[in-house]
Design a protein around this motif. Structure first.
Motif, PDB file in Angstrom:
ATOM      1  N   VAL A  48       0.833  -1.205   0.000  1.00  0.00           N
ATOM      2  CA  VAL A  48       0.000   0.000   0.000  1.00  0.00           C
ATOM      3  C   VAL A  48       0.868   1.256   0.000  1.00  0.00           C
ATOM      4  O   VAL A  48       0.577   2.246  -0.709  1.00  0.00           O
ATOM      5  CB  VAL A  48      -0.961  -0.027   1.201  1.00  0.00           C
ATOM      6  CG1 VAL A  48      -1.711   1.295   1.325  1.00  0.00           C
ATOM      7  CG2 VAL A  48      -1.950  -1.166   1.056  1.00  0.00           C
ATOM      8  N   LEU A  49       1.935   1.259   0.759  1.00  0.00           N
ATOM      9  CA  LEU A  49       2.808   2.434   0.796  1.00  0.00           C
ATOM     10  C   LEU A  49       3.508   2.659  -0.541  1.00  0.00           C
ATOM     11  O   LEU A  49       3.719   3.813  -0.956  1.00  0.00           O
ATOM     12  CB  LEU A  49       3.844   2.278   1.910  1.00  0.00           C
ATOM     13  CG  LEU A  49       3.303   2.410   3.342  1.00  0.00           C
ATOM     14  CD1 LEU A  49       4.426   2.215   4.356  1.00  0.00           C
ATOM     15  CD2 LEU A  49       2.633   3.775   3.547  1.00  0.00           C
ATOM     16  N   VAL A  50       3.875   1.590  -1.223  1.00  0.00           N
ATOM     17  CA  VAL A  50       4.477   1.751  -2.548  1.00  0.00           C
ATOM     18  C   VAL A  50       3.480   2.383  -3.507  1.00  0.00           C
ATOM     19  O   VAL A  50       3.828   3.291  -4.294  1.00  0.00           O
ATOM     20  CB  VAL A  50       4.977   0.390  -3.062  1.00  0.00           C
ATOM     21  CG1 VAL A  50       5.349   0.467  -4.539  1.00  0.00           C
ATOM     22  CG2 VAL A  50       6.190  -0.063  -2.262  1.00  0.00           C
ATOM     23  N   MET A  51       2.236   1.951  -3.469  1.00  0.00           N
ATOM     24  CA  MET A  51       1.212   2.549  -4.324  1.00  0.00           C
ATOM     25  C   MET A  51       0.951   4.009  -3.949  1.00  0.00           C
ATOM     26  O   MET A  51       0.747   4.864  -4.823  1.00  0.00           O
ATOM     27  CB  MET A  51      -0.095   1.735  -4.227  1.00  0.00           C
ATOM     28  CG  MET A  51       0.037   0.306  -4.690  1.00  0.00           C
ATOM     29  SD  MET A  51       0.571   0.182  -6.409  1.00  0.00           S
ATOM     30  CE  MET A  51       0.909  -1.561  -6.508  1.00  0.00           C
ATOM     31  N   PHE A  57      -1.365  11.878  -7.309  1.00  0.00           N
ATOM     32  CA  PHE A  57      -2.334  12.688  -6.558  1.00  0.00           C
ATOM     33  C   PHE A  57      -2.916  11.849  -5.413  1.00  0.00           C
ATOM     34  O   PHE A  57      -4.030  11.340  -5.499  1.00  0.00           O
ATOM     35  CB  PHE A  57      -3.464  13.174  -7.479  1.00  0.00           C
ATOM     36  CG  PHE A  57      -2.966  13.908  -8.693  1.00  0.00           C
ATOM     37  CD1 PHE A  57      -2.510  15.214  -8.588  1.00  0.00           C
ATOM     38  CD2 PHE A  57      -2.943  13.287  -9.934  1.00  0.00           C
ATOM     39  CE1 PHE A  57      -2.059  15.892  -9.706  1.00  0.00           C
ATOM     40  CE2 PHE A  57      -2.482  13.952 -11.049  1.00  0.00           C
ATOM     41  CZ  PHE A  57      -2.035  15.254 -10.945  1.00  0.00           C
ATOM     42  N   PRO A  58      -2.150  11.670  -4.328  1.00  0.00           N
ATOM     43  CA  PRO A  58      -2.682  10.874  -3.208  1.00  0.00           C
ATOM     44  C   PRO A  58      -3.818  11.621  -2.509  1.00  0.00           C
ATOM     45  O   PRO A  58      -3.802  12.853  -2.352  1.00  0.00           O
ATOM     46  CB  PRO A  58      -1.469  10.716  -2.295  1.00  0.00           C
ATOM     47  CG  PRO A  58      -0.580  11.858  -2.630  1.00  0.00           C
ATOM     48  CD  PRO A  58      -0.788  12.158  -4.076  1.00  0.00           C
ATOM     49  N   ASP A  59      -4.831  10.865  -2.098  1.00  0.00           N
ATOM     50  CA  ASP A  59      -5.996  11.466  -1.446  1.00  0.00           C
ATOM     51  C   ASP A  59      -5.747  11.766   0.021  1.00  0.00           C
ATOM     52  O   ASP A  59      -6.451  12.593   0.611  1.00  0.00           O
ATOM     53  CB  ASP A  59      -7.203  10.525  -1.576  1.00  0.00           C
ATOM     54  CG  ASP A  59      -7.626  10.346  -3.029  1.00  0.00           C
ATOM     55  OD1 ASP A  59      -7.316  11.240  -3.841  1.00  0.00           O
ATOM     56  OD2 ASP A  59      -8.227   9.302  -3.338  1.00  0.00           O
ATOM     57  N   SER A  60      -4.804  11.084   0.653  1.00  0.00           N
ATOM     58  CA  SER A  60      -4.563  11.270   2.086  1.00  0.00           C
ATOM     59  C   SER A  60      -3.071  11.190   2.353  1.00  0.00           C
ATOM     60  O   SER A  60      -2.268  10.893   1.449  1.00  0.00           O
ATOM     61  CB  SER A  60      -5.317  10.224   2.904  1.00  0.00           C
ATOM     62  OG  SER A  60      -4.904   8.920   2.530  1.00  0.00           O
TER      63      SER A  60
END
Length: 591
Positions: A48-51, A57-60
């Motif tokens: 998840v952290l790699v993604m 444009f990360p949402d959080s």
């Protein structure tokens, strides 16, 4: 103070409390369980952290990514999640568990319980129940704070669902690890069970039914995976359009690919339920079956859902999905007959027809139960309203699997058993013919000569086939040879019959006139010459043997100074002077 030397006796060591006792084994098991839970959580967190890092444009922030990773780890255990960030501002449940993702925590808990029972010199070996309790406890101790941590994220875990599913998966996986560490035994059964139930479960039919049920369910899911792949190829354009519409950058597309791979076992179970007949739900009021797609499906945009058949009546291509339960029934029948009537077993050792039917029915029932469990795990809600029902109905799938496999497995198992029993009766050794049968030649003697070689080729590896044996039949090999006729006597001399195991008789080497005695026979017992036989006279013109070399050494060499022909004539009752050209006045041959 006394100084210790090299010859002084060693001081006794005080026992260390950590190295002994059941408490140390329990603590070690808890540590292994907690480690297994931490490893599964860490693997999902890294993905998840790699993604999140690769997303433009990360949402959080990183805290939100960690909470999403924790929620996905809980979802892998079967925990139902609640998504709060929706357009309607109403919480939406997410209950479809990716089965491939669920295999990770199950395997880690299984491995932890198996390693907890391995012998170690630094600590005592824990009992089976102690290792099971310790590993499960350590696993749950890590899952409890994870539920609390994921509660503040965009996707939270329902506490009641987590309380049921996480300990259940850890307990079942740890029980499998304990069973594997003890050699996968099938007994002894607990004494608290009723005696009749313990006797019924201890029979071999139950073990055969369990094995055939597992093989049948696996074959059905594999056939469902083939159906999914064929449908994806047929709807390749729609699947590609859905894939490109979900994400535009490479990180998003990689996330879609990983999610599709994790849901591929779910799609295989859905396809198996589709081939069984009940099909699967595509939202409230919509069901896909081989006969037709009824209702209006509520399909989200996803590549795997592009493989769903279109609306309308089913075609023969859709009906071909029914091959999945047929293959499963054949696998159940084959596994049952392998134990009921082995291929090279005796007829007396085969099960009865009723026992074969019971074993096939038990295997079909087990296959139906496994398919019901898989159908319940592969489906679930994806939201509210019409998205509340997705996937196959577990009890309909289990009942259809029981019906299909029993209809196929029972008659096939009975027919295959009858065929193998008939083959065992044909290949059985005949008794009471010609004084019994020889060892190693009984079964092929009952077959025609053309099939004897095929029978010998199908024997076990321990059987050695001698290629110098004659290829004729047994009766031809045991028939007595014609008697030999001596022209000097004018009467036929009977010859002893040959041993069938020896094959053809070895030719006797010719006699040398210079030796004066026949060469000994190379068999175990030297054959005696007939009373009427007389050694042939040597030629008068033959040269005398070389004096330096001396006479040949044989087992019947005559003594020096004696007539060599007299050694061969000692066993005869009368002489035949008419056939011997020499007279008594002839000098003896040089020794």
């Amino acid at each position: 103070m006394t100084q210790l030397t090299d010859h002084s006796p060693p001081l006794p060591h005080a026992p260390v409390a950590v190295q002994g006792g059941a408490s140390a084994a329990f603590v070690a098991g808890c540590v292994r369980g907690a480690t297994a839970a931490g490893l599964g959580l860490g693997v999902i967190t890294v993905l998840v952290l790699v993604m999140w890092i690769a997303s433009p444009f990360p949402d959080s922030g990183p805290g939100g990514a960690l909470r999403v990773a924790t929620a996905l780890w809980l979802l892998a255990h079967g925990t139902e999640l609640v998504r709060t960030d929706t357009l309607s501002q109403l919480p939406a449940p997410v209950g479809v568990v990716p089965l491939l993702l669920a295999a990770l925590p199950a395997w880690l808990a299984h491995r932890a319980a198996r390693d907890a029972l391995e012998p170690d010199e630094s600590r005592p070996r824990a009992s089976a129940s102690g290792a099971l309790t310790a590993v499960s406890t350590g696993y749950v101790l890590v899952a409890a704070p994870a539920v609390l941590y994921a509660a503040g994220g965009p996707v939270a875990a329902q506490p009641l669902s987590a309380l049921v599913h996480v300990p259940l998966l850890a307990l079942l996986a740890a029980a499998g690890g304990v069973w594997t560490a003890n050699g996968r035994p099938l007994g002894p059964l607990p004494a608290r069970l009723p005696r009749r139930l313990r006797v019924a479960l201890a029979r071999s039919r139950v073990a055969v039914a369990l094995r055939s049920a597992a093989v049948g369910a696996l074959a059905m899911v594999a056939a469902g995976a083939v159906v999914v792949l064929v449908s994806l190829v047929a709807h390749a354009h729609a699947a590609q359009t859905s894939f490109l519409a979900l994400a535009g950058d490479w990180s998003g597309r990689l996330a879609v690919v990983l999610l599709a791979l994790a849901l591929l076992p779910n799609a295989a179970v859905w396809a198996a339920a589709y081939g069984l007949g009940p099909g699967f739900a595509l939202g409230t009021g919509a069901t896909a079956t081989p006969l037709a797609l009824t209702g209006t499906p509520a399909l989200p945009e996803f590549p795997l859902l592009a493989a769903v058949p279109g609306p309308g009546q089913g075609t023969p291509l859709h009906w071909a999905a029914a091959a999945a339960p047929v293959v499963a029934g054949l696998c159940v029948a084959w596994c049952t007959v392998d134990a009921a009537a082995p291929r090279y077993g005796e007829r007396e050792e085969a099960w009865t027809r009723g026992g074969t039917v019971v074993a096939a029915l038990l295997g079909s029932a087990g296959c139906g139960a496994l398919m019901a469990v898989l159908a319940a795990a592969a489906g679930g809600p994806l939201g509210r309203g019409r998205l509340a029902e997705f996937g196959p109905v577990w009890w309909l799938t289990g009942a259809a699997a029981l019906l299909w496999t029993s209809v196929v497995a029972v008659p096939v198992a009975v027919a295959l058993r009858a065929w193998r029993v008939r083959g065992a009766a044909v290949a059985k050794e005949p008794e009471g013919q010609d004084g019994g049968t020889e060892a190693g030649h009984g079964r092929e003697a009952a077959l025609p000569p053309a099939e004897a070689s095929e029978f010998l080729a199908g024997r076990d590896e321990d059987f050695v086939s001698y290629d110098f044996l004659p290829e004729d039949t047994w009766s031809a090999r045991t028939a007595p040879a014609p008697p030999a006729t001596d022209p000097a006597d004018g009467a036929a001399e009977p010859r002893p019959p040959q041993d069938p195991a020896d094959g053809a008789a070895e030719p006797r080497p010719p006699q040398d006139p210079a030796d004066g005695a026949a060469e000994p026979c190379l068999s175990e017992e030297p054959a005696a010459e007939p009373a009427e036989s007389v050694a042939p006279a040597p030629d008068e013109d033959a040269p005398a043997p070389d004096e330096e070399q001396g006479p040949r050494s044989t087992g019947t060499d005559p003594k020096p100074g004696t007539d060599p022909d007299a050694a061969t004539a000692t066993d005869t009752d009368t002489a035949h002077p008419a056939t011997d050209p020499r007279t008594a006045d002839d000098p003896p041959a040089p020794g």
